[in-house]
Design an enzyme around this catalytic site. Structure first.
Site, PDB file in Angstrom:
ATOM      1  N   LYS A 196       0.885  -1.173   0.000  1.00  0.00           N
ATOM      2  CA  LYS A 196       0.000   0.000   0.000  1.00  0.00           C
ATOM      3  C   LYS A 196       0.921   1.221   0.000  1.00  0.00           C
ATOM      4  CE  LYS A 196      -1.952   2.962   1.980  1.00  0.00           C
ATOM      5  NZ  LYS A 196      -1.766   4.393   1.614  1.00  0.00           N
ATOM      6  N   GLU A 245       9.764   1.411  10.976  1.00  0.00           N
ATOM      7  CA  GLU A 245      10.749   2.486  10.849  1.00  0.00           C
ATOM      8  C   GLU A 245       9.959   3.779  10.934  1.00  0.00           C
ATOM      9  OE1 GLU A 245      12.827   1.548   7.238  1.00  0.00           O
ATOM     10  OE2 GLU A 245      13.658  -0.264   8.113  1.00  0.00           O
ATOM     11  N   GLU A 301       8.902  16.174  15.668  1.00  0.00           N
ATOM     12  CA  GLU A 301       9.377  16.028  14.289  1.00  0.00           C
ATOM     13  C   GLU A 301       8.574  16.941  13.361  1.00  0.00           C
ATOM     14  OE1 GLU A 301       8.323  12.484  11.994  1.00  0.00           O
ATOM     15  OE2 GLU A 301      10.420  12.305  11.426  1.00  0.00           O
ATOM     16  N   CYS A 319      13.608  10.910   7.143  1.00  0.00           N
ATOM     17  CA  CYS A 319      13.504  10.527   8.552  1.00  0.00           C
ATOM     18  C   CYS A 319      14.822  10.715   9.286  1.00  0.00           C
ATOM     19  CB  CYS A 319      13.064   9.077   8.653  1.00  0.00           C
ATOM     20  SG  CYS A 319      14.114   7.981   7.704  1.00  0.00           S
TER      21      CYS A 319
HETATM   22  P1  NDP Z   1       2.228   8.257   7.556  1.00  0.00           P
HETATM   23  O1  NDP Z   1       2.409   7.485   8.799  1.00  0.00           O
HETATM   24  O2  NDP Z   1       1.205   9.325   7.536  1.00  0.00           O
HETATM   25  O3  NDP Z   1       1.847   7.309   6.350  1.00  0.00           O
HETATM   26  C1  NDP Z   1       2.666   6.219   5.958  1.00  0.00           C
HETATM   27  C2  NDP Z   1       1.801   5.193   5.261  1.00  0.00           C
HETATM   28  O4  NDP Z   1       0.877   4.613   6.189  1.00  0.00           O
HETATM   29  C3  NDP Z   1       0.956   5.774   4.127  1.00  0.00           C
HETATM   30  O5  NDP Z   1       0.916   4.819   3.081  1.00  0.00           O
HETATM   31  C4  NDP Z   1      -0.384   5.937   4.805  1.00  0.00           C
HETATM   32  O6  NDP Z   1      -1.458   5.988   3.909  1.00  0.00           O
HETATM   33  C5  NDP Z   1      -0.442   4.714   5.683  1.00  0.00           C
HETATM   34  N1  NDP Z   1      -1.360   4.784   6.820  1.00  0.00           N
HETATM   35  C6  NDP Z   1      -1.756   5.873   7.495  1.00  0.00           C
HETATM   36  N2  NDP Z   1      -2.590   5.512   8.516  1.00  0.00           N
HETATM   37  C7  NDP Z   1      -2.699   4.162   8.482  1.00  0.00           C
HETATM   38  C8  NDP Z   1      -3.409   3.193   9.263  1.00  0.00           C
HETATM   39  N3  NDP Z   1      -4.161   3.525  10.304  1.00  0.00           N
HETATM   40  N4  NDP Z   1      -3.290   1.893   8.935  1.00  0.00           N
HETATM   41  C9  NDP Z   1      -2.509   1.527   7.889  1.00  0.00           C
HETATM   42  N5  NDP Z   1      -1.834   2.386   7.103  1.00  0.00           N
HETATM   43  C10 NDP Z   1      -1.906   3.690   7.400  1.00  0.00           C
HETATM   44  O7  NDP Z   1       3.671   8.805   7.173  1.00  0.00           O
HETATM   45  P2  NDP Z   1       4.038   9.776   5.986  1.00  0.00           P
HETATM   46  O8  NDP Z   1       3.648   9.164   4.686  1.00  0.00           O
HETATM   47  O9  NDP Z   1       3.497  11.110   6.361  1.00  0.00           O
HETATM   48  O10 NDP Z   1       5.640   9.774   6.047  1.00  0.00           O
HETATM   49  C11 NDP Z   1       6.359  10.625   6.874  1.00  0.00           C
HETATM   50  C12 NDP Z   1       6.771   9.925   8.153  1.00  0.00           C
HETATM   51  O11 NDP Z   1       7.543   8.785   7.842  1.00  0.00           O
HETATM   52  C13 NDP Z   1       7.647  10.778   9.025  1.00  0.00           C
HETATM   53  O12 NDP Z   1       7.225  10.698  10.364  1.00  0.00           O
HETATM   54  C14 NDP Z   1       9.027  10.129   8.907  1.00  0.00           C
HETATM   55  O13 NDP Z   1       9.855  10.324   9.991  1.00  0.00           O
HETATM   56  C15 NDP Z   1       8.667   8.713   8.696  1.00  0.00           C
HETATM   57  N6  NDP Z   1       9.757   8.026   8.024  1.00  0.00           N
HETATM   58  C16 NDP Z   1      10.524   7.160   8.748  1.00  0.00           C
HETATM   59  C17 NDP Z   1      11.602   6.544   8.169  1.00  0.00           C
HETATM   60  C18 NDP Z   1      12.448   5.593   8.942  1.00  0.00           C
HETATM   61  O14 NDP Z   1      13.145   4.810   8.335  1.00  0.00           O
HETATM   62  N7  NDP Z   1      12.409   5.598  10.261  1.00  0.00           N
HETATM   63  C19 NDP Z   1      11.963   6.772   6.770  1.00  0.00           C
HETATM   64  C20 NDP Z   1      11.080   7.700   6.106  1.00  0.00           C
HETATM   65  C21 NDP Z   1      10.008   8.283   6.723  1.00  0.00           C
HETATM   66  P3  NDP Z   1      -1.915   7.370   3.238  1.00  0.00           P
HETATM   67  O15 NDP Z   1      -0.799   8.335   3.327  1.00  0.00           O
HETATM   68  O16 NDP Z   1      -2.201   6.977   1.850  1.00  0.00           O
HETATM   69  O17 NDP Z   1      -3.111   7.804   4.004  1.00  0.00           O
END
Ligand code: NDP
Length: 485
Positions: A178, A254, A389, A288
């Site tokens: 997804k 992550e 963050e 991140c």
């Molecule tokens: P989100 O957590 O908002 O979304 C990540 C994914 O999860 C998207 O595909 C989103 O769908 C999906 N999602 C959201 N809610 C749910 C749920 N309840 N159940 C299942 N899936 C869900 O993160 P972002 O896309 O905003 O990315 C930024 C974040 O990612 C930052 O906090 C960053 O720090 C972190 N990050 C961490 C990394 C690491 O390696 N530690 C690397 C890169 C980023 P949709 O967006 O389509 O609604």
């Protein structure tokens, strides 16, 4: 107009609901295309296809044949480099320079590296004594977990998705991906590559949609899904953990970071500033591992701040292909969040060294998601922009006087993903690095990754480590076989 379909059981499909949502260009707010919105029916179909692939040709394929196929996937990404590059830049607005050096090559490398890790992983065996003196032989084999749900974010869409899909497939699992709703392009294109090289149907599936009460959540709750690997926000990770807890499905997370950068008085200031330019502003701060808290020894504080500010002012903002080195944020929604922190910083008494607002890039880009690269000084450590963050092109710089003080400052956070440190003193580098509470620590560099090494965060930055053999811990089950001799 682009049209992004689901990829289920080796075929592109529009799904059953007929619903679509807009794919927006973050540079100017224009609609690039339509994305089909998946729901329970598409997740069911994708999970069923993945399960069938595990029971069928994928599950019985000899290991070397499987791993050779993954090398072909990597080769094909290289051959179709320009298409992947175009799709990634269109969705994210990131500079072509950046995507062509990091996102797309790493997308291919993730398949090659993990195929080779799996091919070369040593087996474990023990000869044991038994009371009758005949003994027994214990050995362990690795078997795939089964169907793995992959939920990926928008900041490095191809890189972070393949970072999970590569090892999952190398270990023999099937996946349902997804992608983020903001960045459907490269994940959709990868389906075509899978078909071209002959990966069996159902091994790689993609369902577009949203998170809560949509494709994302349905995937995390699905009984056919044995494990979920997720990269995204810490809050989302907590929701996914709850969704997986009923059936004790395994999770690898992550999550977010609030990473410190430490600059000692003996560092090479010019090199340190050029590393900080990347770690603070690269990918418009949407990494991140990015550095949103900087601590600089008081003796070089003014020089460092001046040079970093001069660098930030030199950054050229613009759409991909314009020679820019700073793109937009991913969306207007994310821009609102980042700008709310720009305001909070001012409200909490920060000195704005540079930036702090929205740039004027002309009428054609006025509906884009642009923000200025921003540097603050003068805040206390309990300020919101130091604790939370932001995920934007911004950082706060604070002076320090001694090593113990800066270690305490760096560790005073709920997160524990990454840290960078700059010094010419090798002993100090080891001494300080071993005291920093983070999963990854770079000395005189940032984001220099060897994919064989463990990647992940402590505290609220994640659960588990992926990378090299560590990925095998998550994507396989170990089975112990004991033979009485
Ligand atoms: P989100 O957590 O908002 O979304 C990540 C994914 O999860 C998207 O595909 C989103 O769908 C999906 N999602 C959201 N809610 C749910 C749920 N309840 N159940 C299942 N899936 C869900 O993160 P972002 O896309 O905003 O990315 C930024 C974040 O990612 C930052 O906090 C960053 O720090 C972190 N990050 C961490 C990394 C690491 O390696 N530690 C690397 C890169 C980023 P949709 O967006 O389509 O609604």
């Amino acid at each position: 107009m682009r049209e992004y379909m689901h990829f289920i059981n080796g075929e592109y499909t529009r799904g059953s609901s007929g619903k679509t949502f807009d794919n927006i260009n973050p540079c100017d707010g224009s609609v690039l295309g339509q994305v089909h919105e998946g729901g329970q029916a598409e997740i069911d179909a994708a999970c069923e296809a993945a399960r069938a692939a595990m029971k069928g040709p994928w599950g019985s394929m000899p290991m070397n044949e499987r791993l050779d196929l993954l090398h072909k996937v990597a080769d094909r990404i290289d051959e179709r480099f320009d298409e992947f590059l175009e799709a990634e830049c269109a969705d994210t607005g990131k500079p072509v320079e950046l995507a062509s050096h990091i996102d797309i090559p790493r997308g291919a490398a993730n398949f090659r590296v993990f195929a080779d890790v799996v091919r070369n992983v040593p087996a474990e065996s023990f000869r044991m004594d038994t009371p009758d003196g005949r003994g027994a032989l214990n050995y362990a084999i690795r078997v795939p977990k089964g169907v793995v749900g992959v939920i990926a974010p928008w900041n490095l869409p191809l890189l972070l998705m393949t970072w999970k899909v590569g090892p999952a497939l190398a270990c023999g699992n099937a996946v349902v991906v997804k992608p983020s709703e903001e960045t459907p392009g490269t994940t959709t294109l990868l389906g075509d590559v899978m078909n071209e090289v002959g990966v069996p149907k159902g091994v790689f599936n993609v369902v577009h949609g949203f998170g809560p009460n949509s494709a994302g959540e349905f995937l995390t709750r699905h009984k056919q899904v044995d494990a979920i690997t997720f990269t995204g926000e810490t809050r989302t990770g907590a929701a996914i953990m709850k969704a997986c807890s009923d059936r004790i499905a395994d999770v690898s997370f992550e999550l977010g970071g609030k990473n410190p950068g430490i600059f000692f008085e003996d560092c090479d200031v010019d090199n340190a500033v050029s590393v900080a330019m990347r770690s603070c502003f690269g990918n418009c701060g949407q990494v991140c591992l990015g550095t949103e808290r900087i601590y600089v020894h008081r003796s070089i504080f003014d020089e460092f701040v001046d040079k970093l500010a001069a660098g930030a002012k030199r950054l050229k903002m613009g759409p991909p292909g314009s020679g820019s080195n700073l793109g937009p944020l991913i969306s207007r929604q994310h821009r609102d969040k980042v700008l709310s922190y720009y305001q909070k910083a001012v409200d909490e008494g920060a000195t704005v060294v540079t930036g702090g607002g929205v740039p004027d890039l002309g009428e054609a880009l006025e509906n884009g998601s642009w923000v200025e690269p921003t540097i603050w000084t003068g805040l206390s450590e309990d300020a919101a922009v130091i604790r939370e963050e932001i995920f934007g092109p911004c950082t706060h710089v604070r002076p320090f006087d001694d090593e113990d003080e800066v270690i305490a400052l760096a560790n005073d956070t709920d997160y524990g993903l990454a840290a960078t440190m700059h010094t010419r003193d090798a002993l100090r580098a080891h001494r300080v690095a071993q005291q920093l509470e983070a999963g990854l620590i770079w000395v005189n560099e940032w984001f220099l990754r060897d994919l064989r090494t463990p990647f992940g965060g402590s505290k609220m930055s994640g659960i588990g480590r992926e990378g090299g053999v560590h990925s095998l811990e998550f994507y396989t089950e170990m089975r112990n076989i004991c033979i009485k001799l």
